[in-house]
Design a protein around this motif. Structure first.
Motif, PDB file in Angstrom:
ATOM      1  N   GLY A   6     -59.138 -61.850   0.723  1.00  0.00           N
ATOM      2  CA  GLY A   6     -58.479 -63.015  -0.739  1.00  0.00           C
ATOM      3  C   GLY A   6     -57.354 -63.958  -0.671  1.00  0.00           C
ATOM      4  N   GLY A   7     -56.725 -63.651   0.610  1.00  0.00           N
ATOM      5  CA  GLY A   7     -55.918 -64.378   0.159  1.00  0.00           C
ATOM      6  C   GLY A   7     -55.887 -65.797   1.048  1.00  0.00           C
ATOM      7  N   ARG A   8     -56.279 -66.032   2.009  1.00  0.00           N
ATOM      8  CA  ARG A   8     -57.704 -66.268   2.797  1.00  0.00           C
ATOM      9  C   ARG A   8     -57.790 -67.929   1.373  1.00  0.00           C
ATOM     10  NH1 ARG A   8     -57.301 -63.467   7.647  1.00  0.00           N
ATOM     11  NH2 ARG A   8     -58.758 -62.359   7.032  1.00  0.00           N
ATOM     12  N   GLU A   9     -59.183 -66.738   0.526  1.00  0.00           N
ATOM     13  CA  GLU A   9     -59.950 -67.239   0.146  1.00  0.00           C
ATOM     14  C   GLU A   9     -59.214 -68.652  -0.614  1.00  0.00           C
ATOM     15  OE1 GLU A   9     -63.323 -63.884   0.032  1.00  0.00           O
ATOM     16  OE2 GLU A   9     -62.106 -64.476  -1.711  1.00  0.00           O
ATOM     17  N   VAL A  10     -58.061 -67.868  -1.124  1.00  0.00           N
ATOM     18  CA  VAL A  10     -56.936 -68.525  -2.460  1.00  0.00           C
ATOM     19  C   VAL A  10     -56.660 -69.604  -1.441  1.00  0.00           C
ATOM     20  CG1 VAL A  10     -57.169 -67.000  -4.132  1.00  0.00           C
ATOM     21  CG2 VAL A  10     -55.725 -67.391  -2.600  1.00  0.00           C
ATOM     22  N   GLY A  11     -56.496 -69.907   0.171  1.00  0.00           N
ATOM     23  CA  GLY A  11     -55.597 -70.576   0.445  1.00  0.00           C
ATOM     24  C   GLY A  11     -54.181 -70.648   0.756  1.00  0.00           C
ATOM     25  N   GLY A  12     -54.016 -69.309   0.924  1.00  0.00           N
ATOM     26  CA  GLY A  12     -52.735 -68.271   1.399  1.00  0.00           C
ATOM     27  C   GLY A  12     -52.008 -68.435   2.581  1.00  0.00           C
ATOM     28  N   LEU A  13     -52.329 -69.646   3.261  1.00  0.00           N
ATOM     29  CA  LEU A  13     -51.689 -69.805   4.725  1.00  0.00           C
ATOM     30  C   LEU A  13     -51.513 -70.930   4.393  1.00  0.00           C
ATOM     31  CD1 LEU A  13     -54.317 -68.373   7.106  1.00  0.00           C
ATOM     32  CD2 LEU A  13     -52.124 -67.191   6.276  1.00  0.00           C
ATOM     33  N   ALA A  14     -50.401 -71.374   5.635  1.00  0.00           N
ATOM     34  CA  ALA A  14     -49.578 -72.248   5.378  1.00  0.00           C
ATOM     35  C   ALA A  14     -50.989 -74.041   6.302  1.00  0.00           C
ATOM     36  CB  ALA A  14     -48.769 -72.854   6.553  1.00  0.00           C
ATOM     37  N   ASN A  15     -51.853 -73.476   6.883  1.00  0.00           N
ATOM     38  CA  ASN A  15     -52.514 -74.725   7.114  1.00  0.00           C
ATOM     39  C   ASN A  15     -54.130 -74.398   6.421  1.00  0.00           C
ATOM     40  OD1 ASN A  15     -53.927 -71.845   7.716  1.00  0.00           O
ATOM     41  ND2 ASN A  15     -53.845 -71.870   9.989  1.00  0.00           N
ATOM     42  N   HIS A  20     -60.910 -72.094   1.039  1.00  0.00           N
ATOM     43  CA  HIS A  20     -61.488 -72.333   2.763  1.00  0.00           C
ATOM     44  C   HIS A  20     -61.268 -73.954   3.183  1.00  0.00           C
ATOM     45  CE1 HIS A  20     -63.333 -68.098   3.898  1.00  0.00           C
ATOM     46  NE2 HIS A  20     -62.229 -69.032   2.994  1.00  0.00           N
ATOM     47  N   LEU A  21     -60.921 -74.805   2.588  1.00  0.00           N
ATOM     48  CA  LEU A  21     -60.941 -76.495   2.325  1.00  0.00           C
ATOM     49  C   LEU A  21     -60.436 -77.104   3.830  1.00  0.00           C
ATOM     50  CD1 LEU A  21     -61.233 -77.414  -1.100  1.00  0.00           C
ATOM     51  CD2 LEU A  21     -63.179 -78.485   0.727  1.00  0.00           C
ATOM     52  N   ASP A  22     -59.995 -77.863   4.217  1.00  0.00           N
ATOM     53  CA  ASP A  22     -58.933 -78.054   5.393  1.00  0.00           C
ATOM     54  C   ASP A  22     -58.069 -79.135   5.082  1.00  0.00           C
ATOM     55  OD1 ASP A  22     -60.745 -76.803   7.386  1.00  0.00           O
ATOM     56  OD2 ASP A  22     -62.166 -78.386   6.947  1.00  0.00           O
ATOM     57  N   LEU A  23     -56.831 -78.802   5.843  1.00  0.00           N
ATOM     58  CA  LEU A  23     -55.758 -79.353   4.702  1.00  0.00           C
ATOM     59  C   LEU A  23     -55.266 -80.738   5.305  1.00  0.00           C
ATOM     60  CD1 LEU A  23     -52.671 -79.191   3.428  1.00  0.00           C
ATOM     61  CD2 LEU A  23     -51.690 -77.970   5.336  1.00  0.00           C
ATOM     62  N   GLU A  24     -56.479 -81.224   6.651  1.00  0.00           N
ATOM     63  CA  GLU A  24     -55.304 -81.449   7.759  1.00  0.00           C
ATOM     64  C   GLU A  24     -57.313 -82.471   7.500  1.00  0.00           C
ATOM     65  OE1 GLU A  24     -53.739 -81.028  11.507  1.00  0.00           O
ATOM     66  OE2 GLU A  24     -54.736 -79.263  11.240  1.00  0.00           O
TER      67      GLU A  24
END
Length: 266
Positions: A6-15, A20-24
């Motif tokens: 769930g944390g990844r689903e809401v963008g809870g990572l620095a990258n 799951h959309l891409d920061l770069e």
């Protein structure tokens, strides 16, 4: 782990961005900016946990907000991390107790609700979203995390962006953004729940994403295709690397902090 998926689903990572959309990816950043009507977004990954606390230690990061975790104990080289937090100019900790090693180092302690005192959702590793419902009333001055974050956002000058009244409203926003991510070919899509009512959210049964007008649940990769441009899996060869410090006569034991079913981190 409690809610890593769930944390990844809401963008809870620095990258990564939410859903799951891409920061770069410039198109992904533009879509998120338009959706949230916000300013420029970073176009490069931020610092991961170890690097972040190194940056705290050398003065590049001067303020921390630590939410429901205890890095003064759980991080590698915990003594170094503890020293960095202690020297940081401003440290905020949100937690259910003032007695953790990290909370004792804080300048501001925000009392937060525990898992049995708040509602929301969690997602397990097979993509099943489950409602989390409060069993007890929030004690004392404690508040749910979403409410704390929203109140800080409003006080920092964004009253309209953080005018949430309940978790269901936040969930609907998240589901709507997931539909935009799906248009970019992303696997995470719960847009079928973007108009869920408050009562239906309260009654939501465990359900596996994707949940949209065209897709529902199912098993990923059963069709032999993967989430790469060519549809093929990528097998990456890696070489094992031994620890820097080896067992010897002077130090004959190797200790590992480990994890057990009922106790994670600290």
């Amino acid at each position: 782990q409690p809610n890593a998926m769930g944390g990844r689903e809401v963008g809870g990572l620095a990258n990564m961005l939410a859903c799951h959309l891409d920061l770069e990816n410039a198109e992904h950043r533009a879509a998120v900016r338009e959706f949230w009507q916000c300013g420029p977004l970073p176009d490069a990954p931020g610092l991961k946990a170890v690097d972040m606390f190194n940056a705290v230690g050398d003065g590049r990061i001067k303020a921390l907000w630590i939410i429901h975790t205890n890095p003064a104990v759980s991080m590698p080289e915990a003594n170094k991390v503890r020293k960095a937090i202690d020297a940081c100019d401003f440290v905020v900790v949100s937690d259910i107790t003032a007695q953790t090693d990290t909370a004792r180092l804080s300048d501001v302690l925000l009392p937060a609700t525990a898992w049995s005192e708040k509602g929301g959702t969690v997602t397990n590793s097979d993509r099943t979203i489950s409602r989390q419902r409060a069993v007890f009333a929030a004690p004392g001055q404690s508040k749910d995390d979403w409410l704390i974050l929203a109140e800080v956002g409003r006080r920092m000058g964004w009253p309209d962006a953080f005018d949430y009244e309940n978790p269901a409203e936040i969930f609907r926003e998240h589901a709507t953004l997931s539909g935009i991510a799906a248009n970019f070919g992303k696997d995470f899509d719960i847009s079928g729940l973007s108009d869920i009512s408050n009562p239906d959210y309260d009654l939501l049964a465990p359900t596996r994403w994707p949940i949209s007008q065209t897709r529902k649940g199912g098993r990923f990769f059963a069709d032999g295709a993967y989430f790469h441009a060519d549809g093929k899996a990528k097998m990456l060869p890696v070489l094992a690397r031994s620890p820097v410090e080896e067992i010897g006569n002077e130090y004959p034991f190797r200790l590992n902090t480990g994890r057990i079913r009922d106790q994670w981190h600290t």
